[in-house]
Design an enzyme around this catalytic site. Sequence first.
Site, mmCIF file in Angstrom:
data_model
loop_
_atom_site.group_PDB
_atom_site.id
_atom_site.type_symbol
_atom_site.label_atom_id
_atom_site.label_comp_id
_atom_site.label_asym_id
_atom_site.label_seq_id
_atom_site.Cartn_x
_atom_site.Cartn_y
_atom_site.Cartn_z
ATOM 1 N N HIS A 31 0.871 -1.182 0.000
ATOM 2 C CA HIS A 31 0.000 0.000 0.000
ATOM 3 C C HIS A 31 0.909 1.235 0.000
ATOM 4 O O HIS A 31 2.008 1.178 0.539
ATOM 5 C CB HIS A 31 -0.834 -0.057 1.282
ATOM 6 C CG HIS A 31 -1.919 0.967 1.390
ATOM 7 N ND1 HIS A 31 -1.690 2.245 1.828
ATOM 8 C CD2 HIS A 31 -3.248 0.883 1.141
ATOM 9 C CE1 HIS A 31 -2.831 2.908 1.846
ATOM 10 N NE2 HIS A 31 -3.800 2.112 1.433
ATOM 11 N N ASP B 33 2.932 -4.709 8.081
ATOM 12 C CA ASP B 33 1.731 -3.898 7.903
ATOM 13 C C ASP B 33 0.545 -4.851 8.018
ATOM 14 O O ASP B 33 0.256 -5.607 7.100
ATOM 15 C CB ASP B 33 1.789 -3.210 6.539
ATOM 16 C CG ASP B 33 0.457 -2.573 6.143
ATOM 17 O OD1 ASP B 33 -0.537 -2.737 6.872
ATOM 18 O OD2 ASP B 33 0.423 -1.914 5.096
ATOM 19 N N GLN C 73 -4.707 -5.279 6.837
ATOM 20 C CA GLN C 73 -5.703 -6.209 6.287
ATOM 21 C C GLN C 73 -5.612 -7.589 6.922
ATOM 22 O O GLN C 73 -6.381 -8.487 6.560
ATOM 23 C CB GLN C 73 -5.529 -6.346 4.766
ATOM 24 C CG GLN C 73 -5.691 -5.049 4.001
ATOM 25 C CD GLN C 73 -7.099 -4.481 4.073
ATOM 26 O OE1 GLN C 73 -8.052 -5.156 4.473
ATOM 27 N NE2 GLN C 73 -7.238 -3.234 3.685
ATOM 28 N N LYS D 245 -10.535 -0.629 10.346
ATOM 29 C CA LYS D 245 -10.716 -1.829 9.533
ATOM 30 C C LYS D 245 -11.032 -3.038 10.424
ATOM 31 O O LYS D 245 -11.272 -4.130 9.947
ATOM 32 C CB LYS D 245 -9.457 -2.108 8.700
ATOM 33 C CG LYS D 245 -9.156 -1.000 7.685
ATOM 34 C CD LYS D 245 -7.973 -1.341 6.833
ATOM 35 C CE LYS D 245 -7.351 -0.150 6.149
ATOM 36 N NZ LYS D 245 -8.033 0.287 4.929
ATOM 37 N N CYS E 19 -4.723 2.434 -3.774
ATOM 38 C CA CYS E 19 -3.506 2.959 -3.137
ATOM 39 C C CYS E 19 -2.334 2.008 -3.290
ATOM 40 O O CYS E 19 -1.518 1.847 -2.373
ATOM 41 C CB CYS E 19 -3.721 3.256 -1.654
ATOM 42 S SG CYS E 19 -4.964 4.490 -1.352
HETATM 43 C C1 LIG Z 1 -2.463 -2.962 3.484
HETATM 44 C C2 LIG Z 1 -2.776 -1.590 3.974
HETATM 45 N N1 LIG Z 1 -1.839 -0.873 4.590
HETATM 46 C C3 LIG Z 1 -2.075 0.359 5.057
HETATM 47 C C4 LIG Z 1 -3.303 0.948 4.925
HETATM 48 C C5 LIG Z 1 -3.501 2.335 5.451
HETATM 49 O O1 LIG Z 1 -4.373 2.346 6.507
HETATM 50 P P1 LIG Z 1 -4.917 3.712 7.124
HETATM 51 O O2 LIG Z 1 -5.427 4.521 5.966
HETATM 52 O O3 LIG Z 1 -5.986 3.292 8.051
HETATM 53 O O4 LIG Z 1 -3.783 4.371 7.811
HETATM 54 C C6 LIG Z 1 -4.316 0.245 4.294
HETATM 55 C C7 LIG Z 1 -5.642 0.878 4.117
HETATM 56 O O5 LIG Z 1 -6.257 0.851 3.083
HETATM 57 C C8 LIG Z 1 -4.058 -1.056 3.806
HETATM 58 O O6 LIG Z 1 -5.003 -1.763 3.182
#
Ligand SMILES: Cc1ncc(COP(=O)(O)O)c(C=O)c1O
Lengths: 143, 412
Positions: free
Chosen positions: B129, B206, B209, B232, B370
């Site tokens: 991401h 990270d 998900q 999430k 993203c």
């Molecule tokens: C794999 C992953 N990492 C990071 C993020 C970023 O999360 P946040 O926008 O809640 O900081 C997301 C959110 O879409 C994600 O799917």
Amino acid sequence: MTQDLYRQVILAHYRQPANRYKLDGANVAGYSHNPLCGDEISVYARIDSGRLTEASFEARGCSIVQASADMMADCVRGQTRADLDATITAFESMLEGPDEEPDVALGDLRLLREVRKFPVRIKCALLPWKTLRDALGKSNSQP
Amino acid sequence: MTQMSKNGFPVERIREDFPILKQLIHGRPLVYLDSAATSQKPQSVIDAVVRYYREENANIHRGIHYLSERATADYEAARRHIARFINAPDPRETIFVRGTTEAINLVAHSYGRRFIHADDEIVISAMEHHSNIVPWQLLCEQTGAKLRVIPITDDGELIVDAYAKLLNSRTRLVSVVHVSNVLGTINPVKRLVEMAHSMHIPVLLDGAQAVPHVPVDVQDLDCDFYAFSGHKLFGPTGIGLLYGKTAWLDQMPPFQGGGDMISTVSFERTTYNSLPYKFEAGTPNIAGTIGLGAAVDYFQGVGVEAAARHEHDLLDYATEVLAAIPGVRLLGNAPEKTGCVSFLVDGVHAHDVGTILDQHGVAIRAGHHCAMPLMERYGLAATARASFAFYNTLDEINVLAEAIDEVKEVFS
Ligand SMILES: Cc1ncc(COP(=O)(O)O)c(C=O)c1O
């Protein structure tokens, strides 16, 4: 409501765009992308003695971006600078202004008025026009 | 109507806990298949946030009055609870942040400033991401360090051999996604951690998900940092967690300066508070933290394993149904997968798919998710993504399939 947006005319411009090519000898050219969705478009035009003689585009994007671009290229052909300004403004206000009939003849482009019902897609319909406006602005400021 | 999933998961009863799911959208029942963007919230989470504001709103760690004591106690109880949920050995190792993005930025700033220098290397993967790419690029620009990228297969699996070759004596950090938000791939993170540790390289995972879909045990994974977002995980927006091992956190300078993170301040010299407060400058998201505590409670009540089994059925069914529609192509065919299906409809842009599905009440995500470098890897600008949570039903996947049929009809 889906049918209102995806009229046959719009889909035809999407499937078989007549104006989707790189224009050799363009003296107006611009590129934009929508960072939110990744859509990309290049718009080309040739202006001879103050009149737009040909316009075209290349795009990677949804049906609304592509149909809007293809119809725009048809619509602006033959227009003077003043006509172009009026057309672009009329199209923008058709989508974003008060919900009134446009005061400039927009032809099939009026079908895109339905996009008003799909607020997240308004940006898509406007992208080619914004690109053309910026490109014209740049070519204006050149000597 | 009492619909059970194949394995007896009481999904209809669970749906009753989510008030938003009862809505009609464009006159049709909402089919919410966008939980990877943000999950819906059960009533108990909404109640916990409301109760905090109605009954105990006060600032924490500073009041000597009754409400402040209560708010502080609840805030810290939520921390202990959430720490246990990911099996962190010590709640002092769990730092509240705004979300995954802020957690990764915290590590990039604090760990980066202390440990990363010119010509050092940071390893990420091709399926990250943007929030696990851009903070490292910024750090590389500032320090002259270099970013290295683990390649993936066409099916969407990390190429572990290539990863092994990327690790070297200049590698200062590995930062990889536990579960991909586009492909649904569950990466073999335990193995990746082992391999990095054999060369004394720390690893950040990270988990944005992963946490909503698979049981996470940070001690078993042995990762050095783990990041996730509350929103999430059925909790409020604006709250998330960074787990970090004390050994690293103690050596890292603070991320932001301000109240709460200090021990003493004079104009000559400031000493910092102990963990985790050193990294929690300013008044935190107290309501969000309490809401996230309630979300973890709720999720554990449903059962993380039971939820995962149900979601597995949803994923299997969705894969089978979508793959059977002519002109629909799935992206991401890793054997270990959870949470979402990305798909393409021949000749139709993902936004058009999204708009037509929305008219059927079906909420999906369309775009680059993203993850533009990942899209580039597959030569795509956008995909449509249906993502699941335990409150989804097999029936909803039938509605999705019918709506895709209409997409094909409109564009035929
Ligand atoms: C794999 C992953 N990492 C990071 C993020 C970023 O999360 P946040 O926008 O809640 O900081 C997301 C959110 O879409 C994600 O799917």
